[in-house]
Design an enzyme around this catalytic site. Structure first.
Site, PDB file in Angstrom:
ATOM      1  N   LYS A 121       0.816  -1.216   0.000  1.00  0.00           N
ATOM      2  CA  LYS A 121       0.000   0.000   0.000  1.00  0.00           C
ATOM      3  C   LYS A 121       0.858   1.279   0.000  1.00  0.00           C
ATOM      4  CE  LYS A 121      -4.034  -2.068   2.294  1.00  0.00           C
ATOM      5  NZ  LYS A 121      -4.976  -1.950   3.437  1.00  0.00           N
ATOM      6  N   TYR A 166     -12.797  -2.729  -3.133  1.00  0.00           N
ATOM      7  CA  TYR A 166     -13.287  -2.558  -1.751  1.00  0.00           C
ATOM      8  C   TYR A 166     -14.816  -2.467  -1.707  1.00  0.00           C
ATOM      9  CZ  TYR A 166      -8.554  -1.898   0.150  1.00  0.00           C
ATOM     10  OH  TYR A 166      -7.256  -2.085   0.568  1.00  0.00           O
ATOM     11  N   ASN A 171      -2.186   0.176   6.887  1.00  0.00           N
ATOM     12  CA  ASN A 171      -1.642  -1.068   7.455  1.00  0.00           C
ATOM     13  C   ASN A 171      -0.744  -1.815   6.461  1.00  0.00           C
ATOM     14  OD1 ASN A 171      -3.656  -1.889   5.773  1.00  0.00           O
ATOM     15  ND2 ASN A 171      -4.952  -2.776   7.358  1.00  0.00           N
ATOM     16  N   HIS A 204      -2.225  -5.288   1.492  1.00  0.00           N
ATOM     17  CA  HIS A 204      -3.483  -6.010   1.248  1.00  0.00           C
ATOM     18  C   HIS A 204      -3.146  -7.420   0.807  1.00  0.00           C
ATOM     19  CE1 HIS A 204      -7.305  -7.277  -0.491  1.00  0.00           C
ATOM     20  NE2 HIS A 204      -6.579  -7.756  -1.482  1.00  0.00           N
ATOM     21  N   GLU A 227      -9.328 -11.189  -7.759  1.00  0.00           N
ATOM     22  CA  GLU A 227      -8.408 -10.057  -7.599  1.00  0.00           C
ATOM     23  C   GLU A 227      -7.219 -10.166  -8.560  1.00  0.00           C
ATOM     24  OE1 GLU A 227      -7.515  -9.748  -3.395  1.00  0.00           O
ATOM     25  OE2 GLU A 227      -9.577  -9.181  -2.916  1.00  0.00           O
TER      26      GLU A 227
HETATM   27  P1  IDP Z   1      -8.109  -6.619   5.412  1.00  0.00           P
HETATM   28  O1  IDP Z   1      -7.261  -5.672   4.608  1.00  0.00           O
HETATM   29  O2  IDP Z   1      -7.410  -7.045   6.667  1.00  0.00           O
HETATM   30  O3  IDP Z   1      -8.637  -7.776   4.602  1.00  0.00           O
HETATM   31  P2  IDP Z   1     -10.785  -5.427   5.233  1.00  0.00           P
HETATM   32  O4  IDP Z   1     -11.837  -5.522   6.296  1.00  0.00           O
HETATM   33  O5  IDP Z   1     -10.990  -6.165   3.977  1.00  0.00           O
HETATM   34  O6  IDP Z   1      -9.383  -5.800   5.943  1.00  0.00           O
HETATM   35  O7  IDP Z   1     -10.594  -3.872   4.928  1.00  0.00           O
HETATM   36  C1  IDP Z   1      -9.832  -3.454   3.830  1.00  0.00           C
HETATM   37  C2  IDP Z   1      -8.993  -2.265   4.237  1.00  0.00           C
HETATM   38  O8  IDP Z   1      -9.851  -1.188   4.651  1.00  0.00           O
HETATM   39  C3  IDP Z   1      -8.085  -2.500   5.462  1.00  0.00           C
HETATM   40  O9  IDP Z   1      -6.890  -3.172   5.175  1.00  0.00           O
HETATM   41  C4  IDP Z   1      -7.851  -1.081   5.915  1.00  0.00           C
HETATM   42  O10 IDP Z   1      -6.893  -0.418   5.090  1.00  0.00           O
HETATM   43  C5  IDP Z   1      -9.227  -0.457   5.685  1.00  0.00           C
HETATM   44  N1  IDP Z   1     -10.059  -0.557   6.899  1.00  0.00           N
HETATM   45  C6  IDP Z   1     -10.701  -1.653   7.378  1.00  0.00           C
HETATM   46  N2  IDP Z   1     -11.383  -1.388   8.515  1.00  0.00           N
HETATM   47  C7  IDP Z   1     -11.164  -0.076   8.764  1.00  0.00           C
HETATM   48  C8  IDP Z   1     -11.608   0.808   9.822  1.00  0.00           C
HETATM   49  O11 IDP Z   1     -12.334   0.424  10.740  1.00  0.00           O
HETATM   50  N3  IDP Z   1     -11.164   2.097   9.737  1.00  0.00           N
HETATM   51  C9  IDP Z   1     -10.365   2.556   8.731  1.00  0.00           C
HETATM   52  N4  IDP Z   1      -9.933   1.768   7.727  1.00  0.00           N
HETATM   53  C10 IDP Z   1     -10.314   0.457   7.744  1.00  0.00           C
HETATM   54 MG    MG Z   2      -9.975  -7.738   2.998  1.00  0.00          MG
END
Ligand code: IDP
Ligand code: MG
Length: 153
Positions: free
Chosen positions: A9, A49, A112, A115, A126
């Protein structure tokens, strides 16, 4: 063998973690079968997303993901979808296991660093979303002789 999709990212690109992150997958014994850099746009992100489209953070997540070009990887291995998710750690990086990529390199729930596809079916979709067929490569990795036992290869 299974394949999965990884995105390094914008925060990781900005913080100079591209080599560190790719190196972790290489050290684990995973095979890189596709690799490129590209800027993400609104249409791609809305699709990628779509499961988050009603969340309050959706717009800021898209702004973040568009802020810097990202690195996209396709890697291959036995049960690699689950393995890569384990290597990444949970979404909220400050609570992710020490030793995982997010646990070691990040503090945020949004920024974070990485992905990774969460299921085999999503991985297939994907990979198709981000790679043309001729951007993915089949080749023998001689290391497999040592990474896997005979009945796993
Ligand atoms: P993942 O990346 O661990 O699979 P997902 O729930 O698919 O998590 O969410 C995709 C991305 O959306 C996350 O990696 C993060 O960057 C963002 N995200 C998820 N939950 C939150 C939140 O509660 N606040 C802000 N950003 C979030
Ligand atoms: Mg995810």
């Amino acid at each position: 063998m299974e394949r999965t999709l990884i995105i390094i990212k914008p925060d990781a690109v900005q913080r100079g973690f591209v080599g560190e992150i790719i190196g972790r997958f290489e050290r684990k014994g995973l095979k890189i079968v596709g690799l490129k850099m590209l800027p993400l746009n609104d249409a791609l992100l809305s699709e990628h997303y779509s499961h988050l489209k009603d969340k309050p953070f959706f717009d800021s997540l898209k702004r973040f993901m568009k802020s810097t070009p990202v690195i996209i990887l396709c890697v291959e291995g036995v049960e690699v979808v689950d393995t890569v998710r384990l290597l990444c750690g949970i979404t909220k990086a400050r609570s992710a296991d020490v030793g995982s990529i997010r646990g070691d390199l990040a503090m945020s729930q949004s920024c974070n660093v990485i992905h990774a596809s969460d299921t085999v079916e999503n991985a297939k979709n994907e990979i198709q979303r981000f790679f043309e067929k001729d951007e993915l490569f089949d080749y023998d990795k001689t290391e497999y002789l040592h990474v896997y036992a005979e009945d796993e290869r």
